[in-house]
Write a protein that holds these residues in place. Structure first.
Motif, PDB file in Angstrom:
ATOM      1  N   LYS A 151     -32.353  10.867 -53.686  1.00 41.56           N
ATOM      2  CA  LYS A 151     -32.840   9.931 -52.678  1.00 41.56           C
ATOM      3  C   LYS A 151     -32.004  10.103 -51.421  1.00 41.56           C
ATOM      4  O   LYS A 151     -30.799   9.843 -51.424  1.00 41.56           O
ATOM      5  CB  LYS A 151     -32.753   8.484 -53.160  1.00 41.56           C
ATOM      6  N   LEU A 152     -32.649  10.559 -50.346  1.00 43.34           N
ATOM      7  CA  LEU A 152     -31.995  10.686 -49.050  1.00 43.34           C
ATOM      8  C   LEU A 152     -32.203   9.380 -48.307  1.00 43.34           C
ATOM      9  O   LEU A 152     -33.335   8.969 -48.050  1.00 43.34           O
ATOM     10  CB  LEU A 152     -32.587  11.851 -48.266  1.00 43.34           C
ATOM     11  N   LEU A 153     -31.111   8.723 -47.980  1.00 37.41           N
ATOM     12  CA  LEU A 153     -31.174   7.387 -47.413  1.00 37.41           C
ATOM     13  C   LEU A 153     -30.381   7.339 -46.115  1.00 37.41           C
ATOM     14  O   LEU A 153     -29.167   7.473 -46.108  1.00 37.41           O
ATOM     15  CB  LEU A 153     -30.601   6.376 -48.417  1.00 37.41           C
ATOM     16  N   TRP A 154     -31.106   7.176 -45.012  1.00 44.76           N
ATOM     17  CA  TRP A 154     -30.432   7.003 -43.725  1.00 44.76           C
ATOM     18  C   TRP A 154     -29.994   5.555 -43.573  1.00 44.76           C
ATOM     19  O   TRP A 154     -30.722   4.634 -43.969  1.00 44.76           O
ATOM     20  CB  TRP A 154     -31.384   7.361 -42.582  1.00 44.76           C
ATOM     21  N   THR A 155     -28.831   5.343 -43.000  1.00 49.47           N
ATOM     22  CA  THR A 155     -28.389   3.999 -42.669  1.00 49.47           C
ATOM     23  C   THR A 155     -28.996   3.582 -41.329  1.00 49.47           C
ATOM     24  O   THR A 155     -29.581   4.389 -40.610  1.00 49.47           O
ATOM     25  CB  THR A 155     -26.861   3.941 -42.566  1.00 49.47           C
ATOM     26  N   ARG A 156     -28.831   2.310 -41.004  1.00 53.47           N
ATOM     27  CA  ARG A 156     -29.285   1.855 -39.692  1.00 53.47           C
ATOM     28  C   ARG A 156     -28.595   2.646 -38.585  1.00 53.47           C
ATOM     29  O   ARG A 156     -29.212   3.011 -37.580  1.00 53.47           O
ATOM     30  CB  ARG A 156     -28.980   0.363 -39.532  1.00 53.47           C
ATOM     31  N   GLU A 157     -27.301   2.924 -38.780  1.00 52.72           N
ATOM     32  CA  GLU A 157     -26.566   3.676 -37.766  1.00 52.72           C
ATOM     33  C   GLU A 157     -27.106   5.093 -37.630  1.00 52.72           C
ATOM     34  O   GLU A 157     -27.219   5.616 -36.515  1.00 52.72           O
ATOM     35  CB  GLU A 157     -25.077   3.701 -38.107  1.00 52.72           C
ATOM     36  N   ASP A 158     -27.438   5.728 -38.750  1.00 52.92           N
ATOM     37  CA  ASP A 158     -28.074   7.048 -38.685  1.00 52.92           C
ATOM     38  C   ASP A 158     -29.356   6.982 -37.851  1.00 52.92           C
ATOM     39  O   ASP A 158     -29.642   7.868 -37.042  1.00 52.92           O
ATOM     40  CB  ASP A 158     -28.451   7.538 -40.089  1.00 52.92           C
ATOM     41  N   ARG A 218     -22.087  10.874 -26.309  1.00 55.35           N
ATOM     42  CA  ARG A 218     -22.189  10.151 -27.581  1.00 55.35           C
ATOM     43  C   ARG A 218     -22.995   8.864 -27.400  1.00 55.35           C
ATOM     44  O   ARG A 218     -22.798   8.135 -26.430  1.00 55.35           O
ATOM     45  CB  ARG A 218     -20.801   9.812 -28.133  1.00 55.35           C
ATOM     46  N   VAL A 219     -23.867   8.574 -28.374  1.00 51.79           N
ATOM     47  CA  VAL A 219     -24.674   7.361 -28.339  1.00 51.79           C
ATOM     48  C   VAL A 219     -23.766   6.150 -28.509  1.00 51.79           C
ATOM     49  O   VAL A 219     -22.896   6.117 -29.383  1.00 51.79           O
ATOM     50  CB  VAL A 219     -25.749   7.388 -29.441  1.00 51.79           C
ATOM     51  N   GLN A 220     -23.979   5.122 -27.691  1.00 49.89           N
ATOM     52  CA  GLN A 220     -23.110   3.956 -27.687  1.00 49.89           C
ATOM     53  C   GLN A 220     -23.622   2.806 -28.540  1.00 49.89           C
ATOM     54  O   GLN A 220     -22.873   1.873 -28.828  1.00 49.89           O
ATOM     55  CB  GLN A 220     -22.911   3.490 -26.236  1.00 49.89           C
ATOM     56  N   GLN A 221     -24.890   2.832 -28.951  1.00 51.46           N
ATOM     57  CA  GLN A 221     -25.427   1.774 -29.806  1.00 51.46           C
ATOM     58  C   GLN A 221     -25.395   2.238 -31.262  1.00 51.46           C
ATOM     59  O   GLN A 221     -25.387   3.440 -31.534  1.00 51.46           O
ATOM     60  CB  GLN A 221     -26.858   1.419 -29.395  1.00 51.46           C
ATOM     61  N   SER A 222     -25.414   1.260 -32.201  1.00 49.61           N
ATOM     62  CA  SER A 222     -25.315   1.666 -33.598  1.00 49.61           C
ATOM     63  C   SER A 222     -26.137   0.822 -34.561  1.00 49.61           C
ATOM     64  O   SER A 222     -26.527   1.306 -35.620  1.00 49.61           O
ATOM     65  CB  SER A 222     -23.850   1.633 -34.058  1.00 49.61           C
ATOM     66  N   ASN A 223     -26.400  -0.447 -34.270  1.00 52.16           N
ATOM     67  CA  ASN A 223     -27.111  -1.316 -35.196  1.00 52.16           C
ATOM     68  C   ASN A 223     -27.774  -2.420 -34.393  1.00 52.16           C
ATOM     69  O   ASN A 223     -27.735  -2.410 -33.162  1.00 52.16           O
ATOM     70  CB  ASN A 223     -26.146  -1.878 -36.255  1.00 52.16           C
ATOM     71  N   TYR A 224     -28.344  -3.400 -35.074  1.00 51.32           N
ATOM     72  CA  TYR A 224     -29.047  -4.453 -34.365  1.00 51.32           C
ATOM     73  C   TYR A 224     -28.116  -5.354 -33.556  1.00 51.32           C
ATOM     74  O   TYR A 224     -28.590  -6.146 -32.733  1.00 51.32           O
ATOM     75  CB  TYR A 224     -29.845  -5.311 -35.343  1.00 51.32           C
ATOM     76  N   ASP A 225     -26.807  -5.239 -33.791  1.00 49.35           N
ATOM     77  CA  ASP A 225     -25.901  -6.028 -32.960  1.00 49.35           C
ATOM     78  C   ASP A 225     -25.772  -5.443 -31.559  1.00 49.35           C
ATOM     79  O   ASP A 225     -25.586  -6.179 -30.579  1.00 49.35           O
ATOM     80  CB  ASP A 225     -24.524  -6.150 -33.617  1.00 49.35           C
TER      81      ASP A 225
END
Length: 714
Positions: free
Chosen positions: A417-424, A646-653
């Motif tokens: 199972k390949l599972l991306w995180t929200r940050e991915d 580099r991307v500066q955002q990472s999650n819903y926060d």
């Protein structure tokens, strides 16, 4: 001549009964593809002896209502009782389940119901005809004397009646109707009515299976480490620190990064943190977003490739009594669906089975076969439900499937199972392109618009993809500027140009694609031109769309709904916007106040013409969802590259969603114009932001020239 052929399919499990496949006529725009023998659209219906009707859904259900919309078309023509109806996903099989709008199995561009409306109705009509024929044989009566209502077949003269389930086996012996007659609109009992969504209960109770819910014996969970910069590659890596983590089984390099295989998610993620990697950034994007904006803006200020033009624009601008100019900046945007990308692959000695929320099954299936080095017939692709997409799962190059297949290939037999995180997902690219518009307009002495110039600078979504040859015309990617061309407004001199920009940042269609930025730029700039000419925003638009009846229809309807009498003068102001996308017409009025220097949207009135509304509740839900999606995007959303790329955002926060207390009251009115059904998944997004911005200009005197508003108004 349409020939409908009965068949049994091994993949259709459940109660025995009638199974039909309907070979159906193609949409006109797909006929040339059909002539080559490259695909044949099909729809399937299964009638079980347990009296259930199962409709096989060829399009991904990702929350847009595909199960309900397509199944109701079948049930309507069968005269079924809605309580009998079920839906299940079709397997990947382009020979049976092609979308006539694309020439492959898949869905996007709000084509799901629009491309299947007649097909699915014919499937239902064929099934009904076969059941009636079976009843006529059993009772030795003429078919013309038989009636069907709510799943019951009757012959009143003899008193005979039977359920669909009673007739299912006998119906397999019926001749299949050729061109079965379809109902007239006035005969509909399900189409155009409110029906309960087929997927709501299972989703509410947790019974539905999404990809994340799939588990296989001995399955390993895989986490990925990607380059922190777009275009970066692995130079070298040390797996030992990761392998020292309890539960980490293996670490493999694949083309897109480093894969860490764990006995569970925790182990895989801890292993991902531990693996040591040196990155090669020689081909990476190292510019910041602000540097890119400067380059894009300079390009928009220069002559570019002309996409559409009329009259003599340069002369009109030079002779105009009044001219206006404006530049707009739109950021990269992530799709950020609730369920990040995920997939399960199981390899068994030269065969593979895959589970994922596949939006383009034909593309995904082909890429899996190519990557694994297998015949496509040895790979079974199961489409699961998806927790949103907004375009993210419809990748022309099927990059996620390639990654999943490489994960399996690198490890060999087994389940993964390949599972991306929200940050991915937020870092993962395939964004709505960063875009700059430069607009110029001219008015004559009477305040009439005589000149319109729009230059758009952004990356191409289509260039370099498998769709480039078919979709790019003369080097122009229409998805980059769609909505700025073919506008309904009649002005004598105009030009729309496109400057193609380049970057290693990967871009993709995003809910309503080019319309996301073109509607905002054009509708706010138009409002300013109308104001400069002394014209009311609604009356001024109506003057310009005398020959566009469907545009006029939604604009007049929404003006009536909102009791439009102008933008207002008090603490609450009103803005209007009109935009057609995906052959659906939407007009909105926004009620806006100033709350701490930011727009507060208290109400949205929305009028939509999507042809015939097959499921009004679904149409309303999609408009409401699109409005919320559009408000959150305009107010808060941006993906920014900092120094070094580099991307500066990472999650819903840091990639903020609209909150419940920020959702306005919404009133939706549907115009059933008698046209064929058109898409509703995307057209609700484009008009909302310009309607808000136009109301904000009435309050403050200025239009936000940059999204999100948190940046423009800070």
């Amino acid at each position: 001549m349409t020939q409908l052929t009965p068949t049994r399919r091994g993949f259709l499990t459940g109660a025995a009964g009638l199974v039909i496949a309907t070979q159906l006529p193609l949409a006109a725009r797909a006929q040339s593809a059909a002539a080559t023998g490259s695909f044949t659209p099909n729809a399937f219906v299964r009638v079980g002896t347990d009296n259930t009707i199962t409709v096989i859904i060829k399009h991904l259900e990702m929350g847009q209502g595909a199960y309900t919309g397509l199944a109701s078309c079948v049930a309507e023509e069968m005269d079924a009782d809605w309580s009998q109806v079920r839906a299940e996903n079709a397997p990947a099989d382009a020979s049976l389940y092609t979308n006539a709008a694309f020439g492959l199995q898949g869905v996007g561009g709000s084509t799901g119901l629009a491309s299947s409306y007649i097909q699915m109705r014919q499937a239902g009509a064929a099934a009904r005809g076969m059941l009636v024929s079976a009843a006529a044989r059993n009772w030795d009566v003429p078919e013309s004397e038989i009636t069907v209502e709510k799943g019951v077949v009757r012959h009143d003269a003899s008193g005979n009646s039977a359920s669909f389930g009673d007739l299912a086996e006998a119906a397999t012996e019926s001749a299949v109707p050729v061109e079965p007659p379809l109902k007239n609109e006035e005969e509909f009992t399900l189409i155009g009515q409110k029906v309960e969504r087929l997927d709501s209960m299972a989703k509410s109770t947790g019974a539905s299976d999404f990809t994340i819910d799939i588990y296989r014996d001995g399955m390993l969970t895989v986490a990925m480490r990607h380059s922190p910069k777009f275009g970066g590659k692995v130079a070298s890596f040390n797996p030992e620190p990761a392998l020292a983590i309890p539960g980490v089984e293996r670490v493999e390099q694949i083309s897109s990064g480093i894969a860490i295989y764990g006995q569970n998610t925790f182990a895989a993620l801890k292993g991902r943190e531990a693996v040591e990697i040196e990155w090669d950034d020689r081909g990476a994007e190292t510019r910041s977003s602000e540097e890119m904006v400067r380059v894009w803006t300079e390009a928009a200020r220069k002559p570019a490739a002309v996409a559409e033009e009329s009259g003599d624009l340069d002369t009109a601008l030079s002779e105009a009594a009044t001219t206006l100019e404006a530049e707009y900046v739109f950021p990269f945007l992530a799709h950020a669906p609730l369920e990040p990308l995920d997939g399960v692959i199981e390899l068994r000695d030269g065969e593979a089975e895959i589970w994922m929320g596949s939006q383009l099954q034909t593309v995904d299936h082909g890429v899996a076969a190519q990557t694994l080095g297998m015949d496509q017939g040895n790979i079974k692709l199961n489409t699961t439900l998806a927790g949103g997409s907004f375009g993210r799962r419809a990748q022309p190059g099927s990059e996620f499937m390639a990654q999943l297949a490489e994960v399996g290939k690198a490890a060999g037999n087994g389940a993964y199972k390949l599972l991306w995180t929200r940050e991915d997902d937020i870092h993962g690219g395939y964004y709505r392109p960063l875009t700059v518009h430069r607009l110029r307009g001219g008015l004559d002495a009477d305040g009439n618009i005589i000149a319109w110039d729009d230059t758009i600078a952004n990356q191409s979504i289509i260039a370099g993809s498998p769709f480039e040859e078919a979709l790019m015309q003369n080097g122009l990617d229409a998805t980059a500027y769609e909505g700025s061309t073919r506008m309904p407004y009649a002005w004598p001199n105009h030009r729309v140009s496109w400057a193609r920009m380049e970057s290693p940042v990967s871009v993709l269609w995003w809910r309503s694609v080019g319309h996301t930025h073109t509607a905002y730029a054009t509708e706010t700039f138009l409002d300013e031109l109308l104001e400069a000419g002394g014209k009311d925003p609604v009356a001024g638009r109506l003057e310009l769309i005398k020959d566009a009846p469907r545009d006029r229809g939604v604009l007049e309807r929404v003006a009536d709904m909102a009791a439009w009498s102008g933008a207002g003068t008090g603490d609450k102001r009103y803005g209007v916007a009109l935009h057609e996308s995906f052959n659906s017409y939407v007009a909105m009025v926004a009620e806006v106040s100033n709350q701490g220097g930011m727009p507060h949207v208290s109400k949205i009135w929305c009028a939509v013409d999507c042809g015939y509304a097959v499921n009004p509740d679904v149409v309303i839900a999609q408009m409401e969802g699109g409005i919320g999606f559009g408000i959150g995007t305009a107010m808060f959303n941006e993906i920014t590259l900092g120094e070094g790329g580099r991307v500066q955002q990472s999650n819903y926060d840091t990639y903020r969603m609209l909150r419940l207390n920020e959702m306005p009251e919404i009133e939706v009115s549907i115009l059933n114009t008698g046209n064929e059904p058109t898409g509703v998944g995307e057209p609700g997004v484009p008009p909302v932001a310009p309607a808000i911005a136009n109301a904000w200009r009435s309050l403050t005197g200025s239009t936000p020239r940059r999204q999100p508003f948190t940046v423009a108004l800070s």
